[in-house]
Each structure stands twice: as structure tokens, then as C-alpha cells.
Scaffold this motif. Structure first.
Motif, PDB file in Angstrom:
ATOM      1  N   ARG A 203      35.692  41.556  43.239  1.00 62.12           N
ATOM      2  CA  ARG A 203      35.744  42.227  44.548  1.00 62.12           C
ATOM      3  C   ARG A 203      35.294  41.288  45.660  1.00 62.12           C
ATOM      4  O   ARG A 203      35.941  41.202  46.713  1.00 62.12           O
ATOM      5  CB  ARG A 203      34.859  43.485  44.530  1.00 62.12           C
ATOM      6  CG  ARG A 203      34.698  44.116  45.909  1.00 62.12           C
ATOM      7  CD  ARG A 203      34.000  45.454  45.841  1.00 62.12           C
ATOM      8  NE  ARG A 203      32.674  45.389  45.263  1.00 62.12           N
ATOM      9  CZ  ARG A 203      31.581  45.022  45.926  1.00 62.12           C
ATOM     10  NH1 ARG A 203      31.673  44.649  47.208  1.00 62.12           N
ATOM     11  NH2 ARG A 203      30.399  45.017  45.342  1.00 62.12           N
ATOM     12  N   SER A 205      35.191  37.970  45.696  1.00 61.34           N
ATOM     13  CA  SER A 205      36.125  36.859  45.895  1.00 61.34           C
ATOM     14  C   SER A 205      37.331  37.307  46.708  1.00 61.34           C
ATOM     15  O   SER A 205      37.822  36.571  47.572  1.00 61.34           O
ATOM     16  CB  SER A 205      36.573  36.283  44.551  1.00 61.34           C
ATOM     17  OG  SER A 205      37.412  37.180  43.849  1.00 61.34           O
ATOM     18  N   SER A 206      37.808  38.518  46.444  1.00 57.90           N
ATOM     19  CA  SER A 206      38.955  39.041  47.199  1.00 57.90           C
ATOM     20  C   SER A 206      38.566  39.366  48.635  1.00 57.90           C
ATOM     21  O   SER A 206      39.317  39.098  49.572  1.00 57.90           O
ATOM     22  CB  SER A 206      39.513  40.297  46.510  1.00 57.90           C
ATOM     23  OG  SER A 206      39.947  39.992  45.203  1.00 57.90           O
ATOM     24  N   ASN A 209      37.975  35.976  50.357  1.00 59.18           N
ATOM     25  CA  ASN A 209      39.036  34.991  50.129  1.00 59.18           C
ATOM     26  C   ASN A 209      38.459  33.693  49.581  1.00 59.18           C
ATOM     27  O   ASN A 209      38.842  32.597  49.984  1.00 59.18           O
ATOM     28  CB  ASN A 209      39.828  34.726  51.418  1.00 59.18           C
ATOM     29  CG  ASN A 209      41.141  33.985  51.154  1.00 59.18           C
ATOM     30  OD1 ASN A 209      41.731  34.096  50.072  1.00 59.18           O
ATOM     31  ND2 ASN A 209      41.593  33.222  52.126  1.00 59.18           N
ATOM     32  N   ILE A 246      37.201  48.134  46.337  1.00 56.61           N
ATOM     33  CA  ILE A 246      38.338  47.203  46.434  1.00 56.61           C
ATOM     34  C   ILE A 246      39.465  47.832  47.245  1.00 56.61           C
ATOM     35  O   ILE A 246      40.059  47.193  48.131  1.00 56.61           O
ATOM     36  CB  ILE A 246      38.827  46.807  45.024  1.00 56.61           C
ATOM     37  CG1 ILE A 246      37.808  45.873  44.362  1.00 56.61           C
ATOM     38  CG2 ILE A 246      40.207  46.142  45.087  1.00 56.61           C
ATOM     39  CD1 ILE A 246      38.090  45.589  42.901  1.00 56.61           C
ATOM     40  N   GLN A 254      44.025  41.459  50.185  1.00 61.11           N
ATOM     41  CA  GLN A 254      42.748  41.427  49.469  1.00 61.11           C
ATOM     42  C   GLN A 254      42.801  42.336  48.241  1.00 61.11           C
ATOM     43  O   GLN A 254      42.315  41.980  47.167  1.00 61.11           O
ATOM     44  CB  GLN A 254      41.617  41.865  50.403  1.00 61.11           C
ATOM     45  CG  GLN A 254      41.370  40.927  51.577  1.00 61.11           C
ATOM     46  CD  GLN A 254      40.399  41.510  52.588  1.00 61.11           C
ATOM     47  OE1 GLN A 254      40.513  42.672  52.973  1.00 61.11           O
ATOM     48  NE2 GLN A 254      39.449  40.704  53.035  1.00 61.11           N
ATOM     49  N   SER A 257      45.085  40.818  45.606  1.00 63.46           N
ATOM     50  CA  SER A 257      44.426  39.670  44.991  1.00 63.46           C
ATOM     51  C   SER A 257      43.492  40.120  43.875  1.00 63.46           C
ATOM     52  O   SER A 257      43.468  39.523  42.783  1.00 63.46           O
ATOM     53  CB  SER A 257      43.651  38.879  46.046  1.00 63.46           C
ATOM     54  OG  SER A 257      42.884  37.860  45.451  1.00 63.46           O
ATOM     55  N   ALA A 258      42.724  41.178  44.129  1.00 64.33           N
ATOM     56  CA  ALA A 258      41.810  41.692  43.108  1.00 64.33           C
ATOM     57  C   ALA A 258      42.572  42.198  41.889  1.00 64.33           C
ATOM     58  O   ALA A 258      42.219  41.886  40.743  1.00 64.33           O
ATOM     59  CB  ALA A 258      40.950  42.806  43.703  1.00 64.33           C
ATOM     60  N   THR A 261      43.917  39.440  39.839  1.00 66.82           N
ATOM     61  CA  THR A 261      42.874  38.804  39.032  1.00 66.82           C
ATOM     62  C   THR A 261      42.566  39.625  37.788  1.00 66.82           C
ATOM     63  O   THR A 261      42.356  39.072  36.702  1.00 66.82           O
ATOM     64  CB  THR A 261      41.595  38.596  39.862  1.00 66.82           C
ATOM     65  OG1 THR A 261      41.906  37.830  41.028  1.00 66.82           O
ATOM     66  CG2 THR A 261      40.533  37.873  39.058  1.00 66.82           C
ATOM     67  N   ALA A 296      49.264  38.423  44.370  1.00 66.78           N
ATOM     68  CA  ALA A 296      48.490  38.157  45.589  1.00 66.78           C
ATOM     69  C   ALA A 296      49.403  37.605  46.666  1.00 66.78           C
ATOM     70  O   ALA A 296      50.227  36.729  46.409  1.00 66.78           O
ATOM     71  CB  ALA A 296      47.367  37.163  45.298  1.00 66.78           C
TER      72      ALA A 296
END
Length: 298
Positions: A203, A205-206, A209, A246, A254, A257-258, A261, A296
């Protein structure tokens, strides 16, 4: 160490300056048998302020009594702050609130007992309310506390007394600058201490960024059986809270992206446990579930 506010890039808001002044006054008011504690703000507030992001999440860390030093407990310090507030704002109509306590609960990601206090202030003739949390070191000192946290970028302290940022892992400031997500200690040990950290790092990291360090990817995939077992120990409530956080991120990139991952780390199925009726061979949801179309955005 990094020199405080100006050189560190941290700029205090008026209410932050007021809070820190009142905290220091409270600390200095403790007399024998107590030693006035050195006060530090830890975690997300330090990270966000270094990134130029507003934050109300002020967690104050107090030292543990040891040797000849006897420090006030978190409960005693919160009561002391209430006394300071009563004196500073006497007759100005502000309410003094009783401290609350959040006990340790690993199922909900609470790894340390927390005393929480609602505080009211007058800032430039404006009524302000903030919640402050008080905790003690996880371990015996700053270094051990920093190493036991989830991420290097969350292991930084702002020393209120000395007006400096402290990086006890010697990785946090560099990782903020390089936009890297990694753990202070061995990845697997960090996740064993709290499996929910796996979801949390995805979460964060997203949200920021930031790139997840390659060692986290490789160790999760190399130890996937253990990681999946760890994930199974996280309460569904906590997983739901992380997923909700998230989905509440402001940008669709964002969120995607999560989810991307989750898929690349091969933990998607462990996070999203759908009812068996939706996973039957005849279910139209089956192919979508097994092949999530999350990519992403660039």
C-alpha cells in the motif's frame, strides 16, 4: 543525524510548533524521582514531512526507564500534558480530555501499547483539535526500535529536544531520496514479526510511487509457502482495512499498481478469498479471478 527543520527540509505548521513546545514544557516539568524524557516523533509523520506531505499522525515515543534513569510512563506523560494544557489555556474554554488506551493486538497490527489523547488548542485565535499517541521504545533503545519497524522509511525519528532527524538504520534517509521500499532487517524476519506488513508495504509503495526493493520480491517468491502461511494468519478485518485503504488512494494508477503487485508476488489468491460458489468451473467469475487484468499505469 540530520540537522533539524531548515536543513532537514521539515517545515513546521503553527500547530506543530505549538504541540512540540507544549510537549517540551511537559517533559521539563517532571522532577525527581523522574528524569525529563527526551521526546521523539516516529514513523509516518517524519517520512511525510521529509517528502513535503502534510500529516496529522504524530506518534510520540518515550524512553524506557533503565539504570539510574526513571522516566514517566506514557500514561503519566499524557496526564502531565493535560496539566500543561490546563495551565496554558486556563479560562479559555478548552476541554481537557481523559487519555485512552489501545492495548497490544497483533491481529489488528497493534504491536505496542498506545496511550492516545485528544488535545485542544488555540492557534492564532482558531480552535484546533489533534489526537496525539504516546508509546515507548520497541526494545531497549532507539536503534532497536528503528530496526523492529516495518520499513526503513518509517524508522526515522524526529528528536524534538535536539531538533534533528535521526536515522538509526542509516538507510531511511537514503531510501526516501532513492524512493525505495525495504525493511530494516531481514525481510522474512520482519514479516514473521507482523505478517500484515506485507500488505502495508504494498500500500505504501503504491501511495508514494516508491519501488519495492528487489530483495523483497525475490525472498517472497523464494519463500512463497511460508509467506502464504503468514498471510493466512492475518485477520480478515485487517486485510479488509488495508484493501479499503488501497481503494481509497486518490489515483487509479496507485490502486492498479497495488493490485498488480499482489499478482506479481503470487499472493492475490491469499488476499482475496472469494466464496466457493464463485469459483466453481461454471462460474463466469473464475477466469477473471485466476487472471486478474491489473496492470499498473505508466
Amino acid at each position: 543525524l540530520m540537522e533539524g527543520p531548515e536543513a532537514s527540509g521539515i517545515e513546521f505548521t503553527p500547530i506543530e510548533q505549538t504541540i512540540f513546545t507544549l510537549l517540551l514544557s511537559t517533559s521539563n516539568a517532571f522532577t525527581a524521582p523522574f528524569t525529563p524524557p527526551v521526546l521523539r516523533v516516529a514513523g509516518g509523520w517524519v517520512r511525510d514531512k521529509l517528502l513535503g506531505v502534510a500529516s496529522d499522525d504524530i506518534d510520540v515515543v518515550l524512553p524506557l526507564s533503565s539504570g539510574g534513569d526513571q522516566y514517566p510512563s506514557t500514561d503519566q506523560f499524557a496526564e502531565g500534558l493535560n496539566k500543561t494544557l490546563s495551565q496554558v489555556y486556563k479560562g479559555r474554554g478548552l476541554k481537557i480530555h481523559s487519555p485512552g488506551v489501545v492495548e497490544t493486538n497483533k491481529d489488528k497490527g497493534k504491536n505496542v501499547r498506545t496511550v492516545t489523547l485528544q488535545c485542544e488548542f488555540w492557534i492564532n485565535d482558531k480552535h484546533e483539535v489533534r489526537w496525539l499517541d504516546f508509546v515507548t521504545f520497541r526494545g531497549t533503545d532507539c536503534k532497536e526500535d528503528a530496526e523492529r519497524r516495518d520499513l526503513t522509511i518509517n524508522s526515522l525519528f524526529f528528536n524534538i529536544n535536539a531538533n534533528v532527524v535521526e536515522d538509526w538504520t542509516q538507510k531511511g534517509l537514503k531510501d526516501i531520496n532513492d524512493k525505495i521500499i525495504r525493511t530494516p532487517l531481514d525481510n522474512c524476519q520482519t514479516f514473521r514479526d507482523d505478517p500484515g506488513r506485507i500488505l502495508r508495504l504494498i500500500r505504501i509503495s503504491s501511495k508514494l510511487n516508491f519501488s519495492i526493493h528487489s530483495s523483497i520480491h525475490s525472498q517472497i517468491l523464494l519463500n512463497l509457502s511460508e509467506v502464504l502461511l503468514l498471510l493466512s494468519k492475518i485477520s480478515r478485518e485487517r486485510i479488509g482495512n488495508e484493501i479499503e485503504a488501497i481503494l481509497s488512494l486518490p489515483k487509479s494508477s496507485q490502486v492498479s499498481s497495488a493490485f498488480s503487485t499482489f499478482s506479481s508476488l503470487q499472493i492475490f489468491d491469499s488476499i482475496f478469498l472469494l466464496p466457493s460458489s464463485l469459483l466453481s468451473p461454471s462460474s463466469p467469475f473464475l477466469s477473471l479471478y485466476k487472471n486478474p487484468p491489473f496492470q499498473a499505469s505508466a
